[in-house]
Design a protein around this motif. Structure first.
Motif, PDB file in Angstrom:
ATOM      1  N   PHE A 137       0.950  -1.567   0.726  1.00 53.73           N
ATOM      2  CA  PHE A 137      -0.034  -0.112   0.260  1.00 53.73           C
ATOM      3  C   PHE A 137       0.607   1.786  -0.037  1.00 53.73           C
ATOM      4  O   PHE A 137       1.921   1.173   0.538  1.00 53.73           O
ATOM      5  N   ALA A 138       0.541   1.742  -0.176  1.00 52.88           N
ATOM      6  CA  ALA A 138       0.856   3.544  -0.171  1.00 52.88           C
ATOM      7  C   ALA A 138      -0.065   4.681  -0.303  1.00 52.88           C
ATOM      8  O   ALA A 138      -0.985   4.723  -0.981  1.00 52.88           O
ATOM      9  N   ASN A 139      -0.023   5.407   0.519  1.00 51.50           N
ATOM     10  CA  ASN A 139      -1.476   6.793   1.397  1.00 51.50           C
ATOM     11  C   ASN A 139      -2.127   5.532   1.333  1.00 51.50           C
ATOM     12  O   ASN A 139      -3.150   6.072   0.866  1.00 51.50           O
ATOM     13  N   GLY A 140      -2.292   4.296   1.886  1.00 55.54           N
ATOM     14  CA  GLY A 140      -3.919   3.644   1.943  1.00 55.54           C
ATOM     15  C   GLY A 140      -4.324   3.176   0.811  1.00 55.54           C
ATOM     16  O   GLY A 140      -5.076   2.410   0.568  1.00 55.54           O
ATOM     17  N   ALA A 141      -3.404   2.843  -0.466  1.00 57.77           N
ATOM     18  CA  ALA A 141      -4.637   2.813  -1.750  1.00 57.77           C
ATOM     19  C   ALA A 141      -3.176   1.058  -1.593  1.00 57.77           C
ATOM     20  O   ALA A 141      -2.117   1.227  -1.408  1.00 57.77           O
ATOM     21  N   VAL A 142      -4.282   0.375  -2.565  1.00 56.65           N
ATOM     22  CA  VAL A 142      -3.454  -0.807  -2.945  1.00 56.65           C
ATOM     23  C   VAL A 142      -2.634  -0.799  -4.060  1.00 56.65           C
ATOM     24  O   VAL A 142      -3.229  -0.550  -5.038  1.00 56.65           O
ATOM     25  N   VAL A 143      -1.720  -0.984  -4.033  1.00 59.75           N
ATOM     26  CA  VAL A 143      -0.385  -0.580  -5.331  1.00 59.75           C
ATOM     27  C   VAL A 143      -0.189  -1.918  -6.174  1.00 59.75           C
ATOM     28  O   VAL A 143       0.222  -1.947  -7.279  1.00 59.75           O
ATOM     29  N   GLN A 144      -0.092  -3.497  -5.081  1.00 63.61           N
ATOM     30  CA  GLN A 144       0.109  -4.500  -6.352  1.00 63.61           C
ATOM     31  C   GLN A 144      -0.357  -5.207  -4.398  1.00 63.61           C
ATOM     32  O   GLN A 144      -0.096  -5.081  -3.420  1.00 63.61           O
ATOM     33  N   SER A 145      -0.541  -6.311  -5.311  1.00 66.52           N
ATOM     34  CA  SER A 145      -0.954  -7.814  -4.585  1.00 66.52           C
ATOM     35  C   SER A 145      -0.067  -8.987  -5.037  1.00 66.52           C
ATOM     36  O   SER A 145      -0.369  -9.177  -7.001  1.00 66.52           O
ATOM     37  N   GLY A 146      -0.218 -10.103  -4.290  1.00 67.73           N
ATOM     38  CA  GLY A 146       0.741 -11.428  -5.095  1.00 67.73           C
ATOM     39  C   GLY A 146       0.605 -12.127  -4.039  1.00 67.73           C
ATOM     40  O   GLY A 146       0.395 -11.887  -3.018  1.00 67.73           O
ATOM     41  N   SER A 147       0.604 -13.849  -4.449  1.00 68.09           N
ATOM     42  CA  SER A 147       1.534 -14.399  -3.626  1.00 68.09           C
ATOM     43  C   SER A 147       2.627 -14.438  -3.020  1.00 68.09           C
ATOM     44  O   SER A 147       3.501 -13.958  -3.702  1.00 68.09           O
ATOM     45  N   ALA A 148       2.456 -14.823  -1.532  1.00 69.66           N
ATOM     46  CA  ALA A 148       4.457 -15.461  -1.199  1.00 69.66           C
ATOM     47  C   ALA A 148       4.482 -16.210  -0.134  1.00 69.66           C
ATOM     48  O   ALA A 148       3.899 -16.517  -0.181  1.00 69.66           O
ATOM     49  N   ALA A 149       5.748 -16.601  -0.268  1.00 66.50           N
ATOM     50  CA  ALA A 149       6.178 -17.735   1.129  1.00 66.50           C
ATOM     51  C   ALA A 149       5.051 -17.707   2.071  1.00 66.50           C
ATOM     52  O   ALA A 149       5.654 -16.276   2.597  1.00 66.50           O
ATOM     53  N   ALA A 150       5.516 -18.692   2.765  1.00 66.50           N
ATOM     54  CA  ALA A 150       4.828 -18.032   4.019  1.00 66.50           C
ATOM     55  C   ALA A 150       5.989 -18.198   4.679  1.00 66.50           C
ATOM     56  O   ALA A 150       7.023 -18.386   4.465  1.00 66.50           O
ATOM     57  N   PRO A 151       6.510 -16.759   6.085  1.00 60.16           N
ATOM     58  CA  PRO A 151       7.792 -16.946   6.509  1.00 60.16           C
ATOM     59  C   PRO A 151       7.680 -18.103   7.023  1.00 60.16           C
ATOM     60  O   PRO A 151       6.652 -18.834   7.722  1.00 60.16           O
ATOM     61  N   LEU A 152       9.591 -18.194   7.412  1.00 59.39           N
ATOM     62  CA  LEU A 152       9.514 -19.119   8.624  1.00 59.39           C
ATOM     63  C   LEU A 152       9.751 -18.827   9.653  1.00 59.39           C
ATOM     64  O   LEU A 152       9.897 -20.014  10.362  1.00 59.39           O
ATOM     65  N   GLY A 153      10.074 -17.628  10.084  1.00 65.18           N
ATOM     66  CA  GLY A 153      10.591 -17.188  11.441  1.00 65.18           C
ATOM     67  C   GLY A 153      11.755 -17.570  11.881  1.00 65.18           C
ATOM     68  O   GLY A 153      12.582 -18.533  11.174  1.00 65.18           O
ATOM     69  N   ASN A 154      12.878 -16.635  12.288  1.00 64.52           N
ATOM     70  CA  ASN A 154      13.713 -16.407  12.663  1.00 64.52           C
ATOM     71  C   ASN A 154      14.008 -15.237  14.032  1.00 64.52           C
ATOM     72  O   ASN A 154      12.839 -14.838  14.295  1.00 64.52           O
ATOM     73  N   THR A 155      14.891 -15.697  14.519  1.00 63.82           N
ATOM     74  CA  THR A 155      15.569 -14.678  15.517  1.00 63.82           C
ATOM     75  C   THR A 155      16.103 -14.044  15.798  1.00 63.82           C
ATOM     76  O   THR A 155      17.224 -13.488  16.151  1.00 63.82           O
ATOM     77  N   ALA A 156      16.542 -13.281  14.381  1.00 59.93           N
ATOM     78  CA  ALA A 156      16.698 -11.895  13.978  1.00 59.93           C
ATOM     79  C   ALA A 156      16.751 -11.053  14.594  1.00 59.93           C
ATOM     80  O   ALA A 156      14.868 -10.606  14.397  1.00 59.93           O
ATOM     81  N   PRO A 157      17.214  -9.859  14.889  1.00 67.89           N
ATOM     82  CA  PRO A 157      16.776  -8.570  15.318  1.00 67.89           C
ATOM     83  C   PRO A 157      15.721  -7.892  13.626  1.00 67.89           C
ATOM     84  O   PRO A 157      15.845  -8.273  12.824  1.00 67.89           O
TER      85      PRO A 157
END
Length: 334
Positions: A137-157
């Motif tokens: 989103f930019a300024n509340g408007a959807v500017v693009q959408s699409g599929s993405a991988a599921a987060p793996l999770g990590n211990t990084a900051p």
């Protein structure tokens, strides 16, 4: 809402416990709301890992940004443990928004011109684990959408202003009102935040919010995030870590009083909240202590239009009442 870094002279989390550290020359300047982080090249904010910042399901990241340059593809925020174990929100040299999850390239990429150097832009990235869809989103408007991988999770900051996997992507300029939610916020709520200048609707839900008369998350204040039914009086409250972000701890004589504006009148309704009773309290009797009540105080003038949820330590149970309160085992109590 999980965490919020408002940049009011420090890197503290004003919602949760995820305080950050200013790194390599971060200062403060006039922001979109109050002050903002001012980042020269090489500066960033470092927030230590915590379980609340590790998006394993749905999430939303958002911030106000005002970059001085886009030439080095600046990163707004990132949580990275490696090229294929990272999450981030980035702006390309052409002003496109880029969101990535576990990828060396953009998982979702908008068209150019979504962000312009020298101008404030409200940028958001949401991911819905149920559908696998990322939205930018930019300024509340959807500017693009699409599929993405599921987060793996990590211990990084969490780093605001850099992704160390690609170290030349330091953000230069101003970043303000950085927020993380543990859900994919609805398009309408993100638009409300953008049009409110960072102080608008800050709810963390999608269409399930429809029909709500009021919602009080107790995240640092007792206000209704739906924006209507704010308290008119409070007493003896403090804010502590809660079931979700923060909760309110009610001391002796504590209360939150909300004026009747009509939309809280009892017709068809649902009352719900998370509670943690800590002991019998001063009202260790069959009625116990009020959690939520609509009506006049018990026992004086408790009328037939009163509705309440109580906690009774004497009976070790919650009570629900409509109308004049009577015997615990009969009438209107459950």
């Amino acid at each position: 809402e999980v965490s919020k870094w408002s940049a009011e002279g420090n890197a503290n989390d004003s919602i949760g416990a995820n305080n950050g550290t200013l790194m390599v020359g971060v200062t403060f300047a006039t922001g979109k709301v109050g002050q903002a982080f001012s980042l020269p090249y090489g500066a960033y904010i470092n927030v230590p890992h915590s379980a609340t910042l590790d998006p394993l399901t749905s999430f939303t990241w958002q911030a106000w940004i005002n970059p001085t340059t886009l030439g080095n593809n600046p990163v707004v925020m990132s949580k990275q443990n490696g090229v294929f174990d990272r999450i981030g929100l980035q702006v390309t040299a052409g002003g496109a928004l880029c969101g990535y999850i576990n990828s060396s390239v953009c998982s979702v990429l908008s068209s150019g011109g979504a962000v312009t150097a020298g101008i404030w832009t409200y940028v958001s990235m949401s991911y819905d684990a149920g559908t696998g869809v990322m939205k930018l989103f930019a300024n509340g408007a959807v500017v693009q959408s699409g599929s993405a991988a599921a987060p793996l999770g990590n211990t990084a900051p969490l780093t605001i202003g850099i992704d160390f996997i690609v170290g030349s992507t330091f953000f230069q300029g101003l970043i303000d009102e950085v927020e993380i939610y543990g859900c994919a916020r609805s398009d309408a709520n993100i638009l409300a935040s953008a049009t409110g200048g960072g102080t608008g609707n800050q709810t963390c839900s999608s269409s399930t919010m429809s029909g709500l008369a009021g919602y009080w998350p107790e995240d640092g204040n007792p206000n209704d995030v739906m924006g209507v039914n704010n308290p008119t009086a409070t007493n003896a409250l403090s804010f502590v870590p809660g079931k979700i972000a923060q909760g309110v701890s009610v001391g002796t004589g504590g209360f939150i009083d909300i004026k009747d504006l009509g939309d809280l009148d009892n017709q068809q309704f649902t009352l719900s909240t998370w509670v943690e009773p800590l002991g019998p309290g001063p009202n260790n009797d069959f009625a116990g202590s009020v959690i939520i009540q609509k009506g006049l105080p018990y026992p004086l003038n408790f009328t037939t239009v009163s509705t309440a949820i109580w906690w009774s330590a004497a009976y070790n149970r919650f009570l629900f009442s409509i109308g004049t309160i009577g015997d615990i085992n009969g009438g209107t109590q459950t």
